[in-house]
Design an enzyme around this catalytic site. Sequence first.
Site, PDB file in Angstrom:
ATOM      1  N   THR A 265       0.760  -1.173  -0.014  1.00  0.00           N
ATOM      2  CA  THR A 265       0.052   0.081  -0.034  1.00  0.00           C
ATOM      3  C   THR A 265       0.922   1.339   0.145  1.00  0.00           C
ATOM      4  OG1 THR A 265      -0.153   0.150   2.537  1.00  0.00           O
ATOM      5  CG2 THR A 265      -1.891  -1.317   1.307  1.00  0.00           C
TER       6      THR A 265
ATOM      7  N   HIS B 169      16.605   2.616  12.981  1.00  0.00           N
ATOM      8  CA  HIS B 169      16.905   2.837  11.477  1.00  0.00           C
ATOM      9  C   HIS B 169      18.110   3.725  11.425  1.00  0.00           C
ATOM     10  CE1 HIS B 169      14.045   0.542   8.832  1.00  0.00           C
ATOM     11  NE2 HIS B 169      14.546   1.296   7.918  1.00  0.00           N
TER      12      HIS B 169
END
Length: 435
Positions: free
Chosen positions: A214, A264
């Site tokens: 998505t 991250h």
Amino acid sequence: MIEFPPQISQEEYLKVLLTDPLEKLKAIIEKNNDKYSYWSDVKYQKAPEGISSKELWCYIKASRRAKRIIVWKKYGISISITNAMQRMCHEFDMNFGGSWGSNSIIPAENKEQYLISSLMEEAISSSQMEGAATTRKVAKEMLRKSLSPQDKSQQMIFNNYQTIRFITQNIHTPLSSELLQQIHVLMTEKTLENPADAGAYRTNDEVVVEDAITHEVVHTPPSYKDIPSFIEDLCIFFNESDSKVFIHPIIRGIIIHFMIAYMHPFVDGNGRTARALFYWYMLKSGYWLTEYLSISRVIAKSKKSYENAYLYTEADEKDMGYFIAYNLRVLELAFKELQTYIKRKLDQKHQASVFYKLDNINERQADILRLINDNPKILFTVKELQNRFSITHTTAKNDIDGLVERKLVDEISLNKVKKGYVKGELFDKTVKSIT
């Protein structure tokens, strides 16, 4: 996207804490905690009469909160250690470390051969999870024959394999910022859009984690300004096992895995780096059998559950129990796969034993003949045999020359320098005579 759990007020929590749940409800709570069920699974369950889905969820959450430990205070990340987690960690202690497994799981005479195959599987699966499109067959041929990577996918697998080998040679080296960056360089060399990103911490907040289908943003990492202090804390957490609150080493390793992905620190390659650090921490902590497990292969088969374990943690008060429970199940499945793999290899060894009827045939030569018998069109190189059996070039060449001399294997020219080896002219006749 996942469904967020209902908000529970302090009054609602207080109500269930002051209520002694029915025995039947206690069993439901324990069952859900064993699985570490998320709200979307709980809400469809049949609760005792008079208990709504939200109330059942409240009871489950209250039981988890009672055991909650804050593991990364700055970001409010916590874990709740359940009975099931403790049982599994105990079983892993029995199977993954010490001498029990070394005497019972891995046959001593084939340890190195099993190890090479397992490291290849781990490198391939971890890379395929990040988009490497090369098949296992092509990837294994590249690694066994020491061929140069031909595209980005093969380069990812090659890098992963080299990184794992580097880690196994530096198990007891303390983690530092520089070493973490070196691992990232090894893992991402020649695979990033910007080569300068290899080993470099991100310097902006433009990085987000999206749903692959998505393209919705599912995670926004903390600010890049937090990275230096995070790396410092990570190294302390990795290098020092002593703390006021004991956390089992396997669970500590899973926390390290999660925190790299959560923060991250790099532009790309964080997932591969996180799994490599978990692998390293397990080996460092004495769980030697981890080296023989293809953990990423199991994760790759349940990638959606792996992703959901991150999402559930973020959606439910940063409760990392979902991620812990998932990864413990992965270890359990990886161990079962290892047992199946070893049984298959022992069966193959039994099949190869028929070739011992030939005079002056060693175990490796018998296995070469078995491989030819199973796949008459197979082609070997000396380098491939060297990697497959973890032997020197001289030993591999002597093995194959002995079979060539008996015409069980034929030598062919692949180019002006390189030789290949295929089924020999007397192979079928010889096999017929001993079977």
